[in-house]
Design an enzyme around this catalytic site. Structure first.
Site, PDB file in Angstrom:
ATOM      1  N   TYR A  98      66.757 -33.270  40.090  1.00  0.00           N
ATOM      2  CA  TYR A  98      65.418 -32.691  40.318  1.00  0.00           C
ATOM      3  C   TYR A  98      65.399 -31.215  39.910  1.00  0.00           C
ATOM      4  O   TYR A  98      64.464 -30.744  39.251  1.00  0.00           O
ATOM      5  CB  TYR A  98      65.113 -32.872  41.801  1.00  0.00           C
ATOM      6  N   LYS A 108      63.147 -29.401  37.169  1.00  0.00           N
ATOM      7  CA  LYS A 108      62.175 -28.393  37.599  1.00  0.00           C
ATOM      8  C   LYS A 108      62.415 -27.035  36.939  1.00  0.00           C
ATOM      9  O   LYS A 108      61.457 -26.291  36.689  1.00  0.00           O
ATOM     10  CB  LYS A 108      62.197 -28.273  39.130  1.00  0.00           C
TER      11      LYS A 108
HETATM   12  P1  NAI Z   1      53.546 -37.255  46.106  1.00  0.00           P
HETATM   13  O1  NAI Z   1      54.627 -38.290  46.069  1.00  0.00           O
HETATM   14  O2  NAI Z   1      52.505 -37.379  47.135  1.00  0.00           O
HETATM   15  O3  NAI Z   1      52.801 -37.143  44.695  1.00  0.00           O
HETATM   16  C1  NAI Z   1      53.396 -37.407  43.467  1.00  0.00           C
HETATM   17  C2  NAI Z   1      52.505 -38.366  42.715  1.00  0.00           C
HETATM   18  O4  NAI Z   1      53.020 -38.566  41.399  1.00  0.00           O
HETATM   19  C3  NAI Z   1      52.456 -39.756  43.385  1.00  0.00           C
HETATM   20  O5  NAI Z   1      51.111 -40.094  43.681  1.00  0.00           O
HETATM   21  C4  NAI Z   1      53.073 -40.676  42.353  1.00  0.00           C
HETATM   22  O6  NAI Z   1      52.515 -41.980  42.331  1.00  0.00           O
HETATM   23  C5  NAI Z   1      52.814 -39.918  41.059  1.00  0.00           C
HETATM   24  N1  NAI Z   1      53.726 -40.312  39.993  1.00  0.00           N
HETATM   25  C6  NAI Z   1      55.064 -40.528  40.101  1.00  0.00           C
HETATM   26  N2  NAI Z   1      55.564 -40.900  38.911  1.00  0.00           N
HETATM   27  C7  NAI Z   1      54.527 -40.890  38.024  1.00  0.00           C
HETATM   28  C8  NAI Z   1      54.434 -41.165  36.647  1.00  0.00           C
HETATM   29  N3  NAI Z   1      55.499 -41.521  35.929  1.00  0.00           N
HETATM   30  N4  NAI Z   1      53.215 -41.043  36.034  1.00  0.00           N
HETATM   31  C9  NAI Z   1      52.119 -40.673  36.763  1.00  0.00           C
HETATM   32  N5  NAI Z   1      52.167 -40.425  38.100  1.00  0.00           N
HETATM   33  C10 NAI Z   1      53.359 -40.529  38.713  1.00  0.00           C
HETATM   34  O7  NAI Z   1      54.306 -35.851  46.224  1.00  0.00           O
HETATM   35  P2  NAI Z   1      53.745 -34.345  46.218  1.00  0.00           P
HETATM   36  O8  NAI Z   1      54.498 -33.630  47.255  1.00  0.00           O
HETATM   37  O9  NAI Z   1      52.274 -34.316  46.211  1.00  0.00           O
HETATM   38  O10 NAI Z   1      54.306 -33.821  44.802  1.00  0.00           O
HETATM   39  C11 NAI Z   1      53.507 -33.274  43.773  1.00  0.00           C
HETATM   40  C12 NAI Z   1      54.371 -32.395  42.893  1.00  0.00           C
HETATM   41  O11 NAI Z   1      54.794 -31.242  43.626  1.00  0.00           O
HETATM   42  C13 NAI Z   1      55.645 -33.056  42.396  1.00  0.00           C
HETATM   43  O12 NAI Z   1      55.896 -32.656  41.071  1.00  0.00           O
HETATM   44  C14 NAI Z   1      56.715 -32.511  43.304  1.00  0.00           C
HETATM   45  O13 NAI Z   1      57.991 -32.543  42.719  1.00  0.00           O
HETATM   46  C15 NAI Z   1      56.188 -31.092  43.511  1.00  0.00           C
HETATM   47  N6  NAI Z   1      56.708 -30.428  44.690  1.00  0.00           N
HETATM   48  C16 NAI Z   1      56.244 -30.747  45.935  1.00  0.00           C
HETATM   49  C17 NAI Z   1      56.691 -30.062  47.041  1.00  0.00           C
HETATM   50  C18 NAI Z   1      56.134 -30.305  48.392  1.00  0.00           C
HETATM   51  O14 NAI Z   1      56.471 -29.517  49.321  1.00  0.00           O
HETATM   52  N7  NAI Z   1      55.283 -31.325  48.593  1.00  0.00           N
HETATM   53  C19 NAI Z   1      57.756 -29.043  46.934  1.00  0.00           C
HETATM   54  C20 NAI Z   1      58.136 -28.740  45.600  1.00  0.00           C
HETATM   55  C21 NAI Z   1      57.631 -29.430  44.514  1.00  0.00           C
END
Ligand code: NAI
Length: 298
Positions: A167, A171
């Site tokens: 990851y 990132k």
């Molecule tokens: P989440 O799991 O709710 O959202 C991620 C979304 O991406 C999901 O709805 C999933 O179905 C979609 N997804 C996964 N693979 C995919 C693909 N190949 N094509 C299209 N869509 C796809 O998680 P969250 O927390 O909302 O994460 C959003 C972003 O923020 C991510 O990039 C995550 O790594 C980043 N992030 C989040 C943090 C947090 O505190 N929530 C911390 C640091 C980074």
């Protein structure tokens, strides 16, 4: 107070079927943007059949509130998928002003136990996913001389975190891509910035522990919307947002120790100076960092 609005702007948000992406979408839609809600569906680790229904749910939510949105179920992780997402926006709305790369998955394992498939799928979704959509939208934004791109990194990449080599690699790769695109896009009014979020979502609710309930995705989306606005004039920057705190994160360089005939022992004897952060600089590009030596030369 003049409200920041997005009327007549079209935004593509990947992984917007839930969590942070959904929240970014609801905010932009509430300020007038037309949105492509991309989401593959599937589990936090990227497994599962995939389904367009999480994206469709967010579209329904936006429409119910009087906004305009369309769902897209492509995967960001392939070149064709990235192109397909951008095509959905062009077919539906005829242009794209804003791209928010947010889709993500986790496959955490300590490095000793990391297998190539755990590495590759994470690189594919985050790093290649970001490149795939950026590549597909780049010529469109160049031609229209306008674009706002926000890519999503993580504190795990910027600062390190146990069990997240895959990851973190992805990132930090995103940071490098965004820094270069910020430089290359500037002359075409394409601003590319990076978000390092912290919020309670299905991805993090277990990781964040007791802090989680104080960290809502709604506290993160305002900086994303600001960076997506036409008034935004910064590019190549990184912003941390979580629990109500929003702050720039930067890569700095110490003034350092200078000696044209430097030896190993010089390094040993001047290590404090090499590491001294007093008077550090934040170079805007690689040449500026290399150029820091110039004033030290005779
Ligand atoms: P989440 O799991 O709710 O959202 C991620 C979304 O991406 C999901 O709805 C999933 O179905 C979609 N997804 C996964 N693979 C995919 C693909 N190949 N094509 C299209 N869509 C796809 O998680 P969250 O927390 O909302 O994460 C959003 C972003 O923020 C991510 O990039 C995550 O790594 C980043 N992030 C989040 C943090 C947090 O505190 N929530 C911390 C640091 C980074």
């Amino acid at each position: 107070m003049v409200e920041m609005r997005f009327d007549n702007k079209v935004a593509v948000i990947t992984g917007a079927g839930g969590g942070l992406g959904r929240c970014h979408a609801l905010l932009l839609a509430s300020r007038g943007a037309k949105i492509v809600i991309n989401d593959l569906g599937g589990a936090v680790d990227g497994s599962g059949e995939g389904s367009v229904s999480p994206a469709q749910k967010v579209v329904d939510e936006i429409k119910k509130a009087g906004g305009d949105a369309v769902a897209d179920g492509n995967s960001v992780s392939t070149v064709e998928g990235g192109a397909g997402i951008i095509k959905t926006a062009m077919d539906e709305y005829g242009k794209i002003d804003i791209l928010i790369n947010n889709a993500g998955i986790l496959r955490d394992k300590s490095f000793a136990k990391l297998t190539p498939d755990m590495l590759n799928i994470v690189l594919d979704v985050h790093l290649h996913g970001t490149i795939n959509t950026c590549k597909a939208v780049w010529d469109i934004m160049k031609k229209q001389q306008y674009g706002r791109i926000i890519n999503t990194t993580s504190a795990a990449g910027l600062f390190g975190n146990f069990g997240q080599t895959n990851y973190a690699a992805a990132k930090m790769g995103i940071v490098g891509v965004s820094k270069v695109l910020g430089i290359e896009g500037a002359k075409n009014n394409i601003m590319v910035n990076v978000l390092a979020p912290g919020a309670k979502t299905r991805m993090t609710e277990e990781l964040l522990g007791p802090m989680a309930d104080k960290m809502s995705p709604e506290q993160v989306s305002p900086i994303v919307a600001y960076l997506a606005h036409e008034d935004c004039s910064v590019t190549g920057e990184i912003f941390s947002a979580g629990a109500g705190r929003t702050a720039k994160i930067f890569v700095g360089a110490a003034q350092g120790y200078f000696n044209e005939t430097v030896t190993i022992e010089d390094i040993r004897d001047n290590f404090g100076k090499i590491c001294d952060e007093t008077g550090y600089a934040i170079p805007k590009n690689a040449m500026e960092e290399i150029g820091m030596v110039m004033p030290m030369m005779k």
